[in-house]
Write a protein that holds these residues in place. Structure first.
Motif, PDB file in Angstrom:
ATOM      1  N   UNK A 292       0.815  -1.216   0.000  1.00 42.97           N
ATOM      2  CA  UNK A 292       0.000   0.000   0.000  1.00 42.97           C
ATOM      3  C   UNK A 292       0.847   1.263   0.000  1.00 42.97           C
ATOM      4  N   UNK A 293       2.128   1.154   0.346  1.00 39.25           N
ATOM      5  CA  UNK A 293       2.996   2.328   0.234  1.00 39.25           C
ATOM      6  C   UNK A 293       3.157   2.753  -1.217  1.00 39.25           C
ATOM      7  N   UNK A 294       2.828   1.871  -2.148  1.00 38.13           N
ATOM      8  CA  UNK A 294       2.896   2.218  -3.564  1.00 38.13           C
ATOM      9  C   UNK A 294       1.559   2.738  -4.079  1.00 38.13           C
ATOM     10  N   UNK A 295       0.604   2.909  -3.156  1.00 37.70           N
ATOM     11  CA  UNK A 295      -0.683   3.464  -3.528  1.00 37.70           C
ATOM     12  C   UNK A 295      -0.696   4.975  -3.393  1.00 37.70           C
ATOM     13  N   UNK A 296      -1.885   5.544  -3.427  1.00 40.06           N
ATOM     14  CA  UNK A 296      -2.027   6.996  -3.324  1.00 40.06           C
ATOM     15  C   UNK A 296      -3.065   7.332  -2.265  1.00 40.06           C
ATOM     16  N   UNK A 297      -2.934   8.553  -1.686  1.00 37.67           N
ATOM     17  CA  UNK A 297      -3.861   9.017  -0.657  1.00 37.67           C
ATOM     18  C   UNK A 297      -4.412  10.367  -1.085  1.00 37.67           C
ATOM     19  N   UNK A 298      -5.729  10.453  -1.074  1.00 35.76           N
ATOM     20  CA  UNK A 298      -6.374  11.708  -1.447  1.00 35.76           C
ATOM     21  C   UNK A 298      -7.698  11.822  -0.711  1.00 35.76           C
ATOM     22  N   UNK A 299      -7.914  12.966  -0.070  1.00 32.59           N
ATOM     23  CA  UNK A 299      -9.146  13.236   0.665  1.00 32.59           C
ATOM     24  C   UNK A 299      -9.483  12.120   1.650  1.00 32.59           C
ATOM     25  N   UNK A 300      -8.456  11.640   2.338  1.00 28.09           N
ATOM     26  CA  UNK A 300      -8.662  10.631   3.366  1.00 28.09           C
ATOM     27  C   UNK A 300      -8.866   9.229   2.851  1.00 28.09           C
ATOM     28  N   UNK A 301      -8.664   9.003   1.550  1.00 29.73           N
ATOM     29  CA  UNK A 301      -8.878   7.686   0.951  1.00 29.73           C
ATOM     30  C   UNK A 301      -7.547   7.149   0.432  1.00 29.73           C
ATOM     31  N   UNK A 302      -7.178   5.962   0.912  1.00 29.37           N
ATOM     32  CA  UNK A 302      -5.985   5.259   0.444  1.00 29.37           C
ATOM     33  C   UNK A 302      -6.407   4.302  -0.666  1.00 29.37           C
ATOM     34  N   UNK A 303      -5.768   4.426  -1.831  1.00 32.11           N
ATOM     35  CA  UNK A 303      -6.108   3.579  -2.982  1.00 32.11           C
ATOM     36  C   UNK A 303      -4.917   2.711  -3.348  1.00 32.11           C
TER      37      UNK A 303
ATOM     38  N   UNK B 129     -10.040   0.655  -2.370  1.00 33.37           N
ATOM     39  CA  UNK B 129      -9.985   1.929  -1.647  1.00 33.37           C
ATOM     40  C   UNK B 129     -10.320   1.708  -0.169  1.00 33.37           C
ATOM     41  N   UNK B 130      -9.615   2.466   0.687  1.00 28.61           N
ATOM     42  CA  UNK B 130      -9.777   2.310   2.127  1.00 28.61           C
ATOM     43  C   UNK B 130      -9.879   3.682   2.783  1.00 28.61           C
ATOM     44  N   UNK B 131     -10.791   3.803   3.747  1.00 30.66           N
ATOM     45  CA  UNK B 131     -10.851   5.002   4.580  1.00 30.66           C
ATOM     46  C   UNK B 131      -9.622   4.953   5.481  1.00 30.66           C
ATOM     47  N   UNK B 132      -8.740   5.924   5.345  1.00 31.00           N
ATOM     48  CA  UNK B 132      -7.410   5.814   5.925  1.00 31.00           C
ATOM     49  C   UNK B 132      -7.420   5.759   7.446  1.00 31.00           C
ATOM     50  N   UNK B 133      -8.333   6.470   8.095  1.00 32.63           N
ATOM     51  CA  UNK B 133      -8.262   6.547   9.552  1.00 32.63           C
ATOM     52  C   UNK B 133      -8.691   5.252  10.237  1.00 32.63           C
ATOM     53  N   UNK B 134      -9.642   4.522   9.641  1.00 30.66           N
ATOM     54  CA  UNK B 134     -10.144   3.299  10.288  1.00 30.66           C
ATOM     55  C   UNK B 134      -9.847   2.034   9.499  1.00 30.66           C
ATOM     56  N   UNK B 135      -9.439   2.174   8.233  1.00 28.72           N
ATOM     57  CA  UNK B 135      -9.100   1.016   7.420  1.00 28.72           C
ATOM     58  C   UNK B 135     -10.266   0.363   6.711  1.00 28.72           C
ATOM     59  N   UNK B 136     -11.486   0.857   6.924  1.00 24.85           N
ATOM     60  CA  UNK B 136     -12.648   0.241   6.279  1.00 24.85           C
ATOM     61  C   UNK B 136     -12.586   0.451   4.767  1.00 24.85           C
ATOM     62  N   UNK B 137     -12.999  -0.587   4.040  1.00 21.59           N
ATOM     63  CA  UNK B 137     -12.922  -0.520   2.590  1.00 21.59           C
ATOM     64  C   UNK B 137     -14.215  -0.002   1.979  1.00 21.59           C
ATOM     65  N   UNK B 138     -14.077   0.672   0.858  1.00 20.38           N
ATOM     66  CA  UNK B 138     -15.232   1.052   0.052  1.00 20.38           C
ATOM     67  C   UNK B 138     -15.688  -0.125  -0.814  1.00 20.38           C
TER      68      UNK B 138
END
Length: 600
Positions: free
Chosen positions: A57-68, A75-84
């Motif tokens: 996931x370090x090779x992913x991107x983060x935007x507006x609180x979403x880790x992709x 896609x994951x909500x960065x603060x809690x880890x829940x997936x979309x």
């Protein structure tokens, strides 16, 4: 990035200013790779392995609180880890503290539930959304965390009977058939078996409307004979709703496995060979499902058995087909014998039947009168339904073992249907001795007769080489499944293994493994399970060999396949072992983290 331990268990990771400048870093704590992000003035830490397929996931991107993740765009909500994206699963997050300008990460994730509970939830998600990889992970995760396979099967059965308006399906049949054979398999193949069965259930329910239940009658004290009469009449006129209400009333009245089985098999044999045997086999598998998960819950029992009703009411009836009417009216011959069935059974009361040495050959005769006479003589001599069903099952599996490969390929299914139907009748006879069940035995025997041309000429049944090496024979069996059309080679390998005193349990395990690594179809699952069951019941070595040769021949005719399901299972198993599957290397996720530590 190297880490140092703090006194309270938190691990020192990186200076906050450096993290702010870099945006992210990778560390490892106790072998677990952890990605640490600085985003919107907050520090977040997650497991670096994407829970979908392990990509960093370090090779992913983060935007507006979403880790992709950049591999499959989970896609994951960065603060809690829940997936979309439910197919991806949630990612573990870790507590973070900033102390004197340094970022510290806790070694344990903020997991809100124990692993077994998590995988139960994911199993339900996989079934609901038909997600094969999720189902594979769930099967592995549940068994690895000590959950009994019976619970897993029960969850699959519950989902299948509630979420398909047409009721019991081939997928549920596969799940129960494989559950029956779990003791034959090694640990990994038990996981494969559950995954394959659950996948079939999910596929059958995908896009289908759910089942809406009919309710039991409020009436109490209705006799079983009247309920049986009502049920048969409603199935006869193809009124599935009325039949379901009667069936649920019988369950609510407290009738047990024997009576409920009698209710179902009587209606299932009022007409000949419903849906080429599938309707009866579904009845058997539904009752076997309850044998596995328990008959003690009335709601579950009613839901499972009610799933059979629509299939019984809408099934094609063999007496309406030309093969049962021309050139010989076999349906009329059945009716003639059934008219005196009660008298036959009465004549046999108190008698003990011993199967004649030539009984199998009489059942395999080219003249239907010979077959009918053999059955009638046996009943009048005291043969039970189970006795006769066992004999007819062996005649039917002999047809499979002798199937001539010069026939059309689709005709494998013809002999298969007869065999699995006969096996189902025998299995039902273990639960009820209802006189009506003799009709199922006769139906099976008629189909053994109809299948006679598929043994023209009969394939030779190999006896095997007693000097063969069992290990070599197993390897030859495996190789036979690797090439198309190696039917006789597979049969010879099985015969050699058994002739050389190879352990039948090892052979069944080898056949099971071959079954489970392929994209096996419905009928092949059935053939394997029924043949192994028949082999288990045979004391005679030659009969046991015939059963297992039949299984190997049928499987070899249908293998190899693309093995796409095994690819999915392999990915799931590797991910849960902590291995990387992104093609970067063959090592573990922790190996990848240690490289990052050094580079950091």
């Amino acid at each position: 990035m190297a880490v140092d331990d703090a006194d309270d268990g938190f691990h020192e990771v990186i200076a906050l200013d450096d993290l702010r400048a870099e945006g992210r870093t990778l560390t490892a704590i106790d072998g677990t790779p952890i990605a640490v992000f600085h985003h919107e003035d907050e520090v977040r830490a997650v497991n670096n392995r994407c829970p979908h397929m392990g990509f960093p996931l370090t090779e992913g991107s983060v935007e507006e609180g979403v880790l992709t993740c950049h591999w499959h765009h989970a896609r994951f909500e960065l603060s809690c880890g829940d997936t979309f994206d439910p197919w991806a699963d949630d990612v573990d997050t870790y507590p973070v503290e900033v102390r004197d300008g340094t970022v510290y990460v806790a070694p344990e994730p903020r997991r809100s539930e124990p692993p077994a509970a998590h995988w139960r939830t994911r199993l339900d998600d996989g079934l609901e959304q038909n997600l094969r990889l999720v189902l594979a992970k769930s099967a592995v995760g549940l068994l690895d965390n000590g959950v009994d396979s019976t619970e897993v099967v029960g969850r699959g059965v519950r989902f299948g009977v509630r979420n398909r308006a047409d009721g019991w399906s081939s997928g549920l049949t596969i799940l129960v058939a494989l559950a029956n054979r779990l003791p034959d398999l090694d640990d990994d193949d038990r996981k494969r078996a559950l995954y394959q069965g659950l996948t079939e259930v999910a596929g059958d329910c995908a896009g289908e409307p759910p089942k809406f239940d009919q309710e039991a009658f409020d009436a109490t004290g209705t006799s079983f004979d009247r309920l049986l009469s009502w049920f048969r009449e409603n199935v006869e006129v193809r009124d599935a709703d009325g039949a379901e209400r009667v069936l649920r009333t019988a369950v609510a009245a407290g009738y047990g496995p024997e009576e409920l089985t009698e209710l179902l098999v009587t209606a299932a044999t009022d007409h000949r060979y419903l849906d080429t045997g599938h309707a009866f086999d579904f009845v058997n598998k539904a009752t076997e499902a309850l044998d596995l998960v328990g008959w003690d819950d009335d709601e579950r029992t009613a839901d499972v058995l009610a799933s059979l009703v629509r299939g019984l009411a809408t099934a094609e009836r063999a007496e309406e087909s030309s093969s049962w009417r021309q050139p010989i009216d076999l349906a009329a011959m059945c009716d003639e014998r059934f008219d005196r069935l009660d008298a036959m059974v009465a004549d046999g009361e108190g008698e003990t039947w011993t199967e004649p040495a030539d009984f199998t050959e009489r059942l395999l005769a080219d003249d239907p009168e010979t077959v009918f006479d053999a059955l009638e003589e046996a009943i009048r001599a005291g043969a039970s339904v189970e006795d006769l069903a066992s004999a007819v099952s062996f005649a039917a599996v002999t047809r499979v073992a002798r199937f001539a490969t010069s026939n059309e390929f689709a005709d494998w299914n013809t002999v298969h249907h007869t065999f699995t139907f006969a096996n189902a009748v025998e299995r039902a006879a273990e639960r009820t001795d209802a006189t009506a069940l003799y009709r199922g035995v006769v139906d099976a025997a008629v189909n053994v007769y109809l299948d006679r041309f598929l043994n023209t000429p009969p394939a030779p049944t190999p006896t095997g080489d007693p000097d063969a090496d069992p290990e070599t024979a197993l390897e030859e069996l495996r190789l036979a499944f690797e090439q198309q059309g190696q039917v006789e080679q597979a049969a010879s390998a099985v015969a050699d293994f058994l002739a050389a005193d190879g352990d039948p349990e090892r052979l069944k395990a080898a056949l099971g493994n071959a079954l489970l690594v392929e994209d096996t179809n419905f009928h092949t699952f059935q053939a394997y399970e029924a043949a192994c069951r028949q082999a288990d019941r045979r004391d005679d070595n030659a009969e046991r060999r015939t059963c297992l040769v039949a299984a190997a021949r049928y499987m070899a005719a249908h293998y190899p396949t693309r093995r796409s399901r095994e690819q999915t299972f392999s990915i799931a198993a590797r991910l849960l072992r902590g291995e990387r599957v992104d093609g970067a290397d063959g090592g573990t996720a922790a190996d990848g983290a240690s490289v990052a530590e050094t580079d950091g």
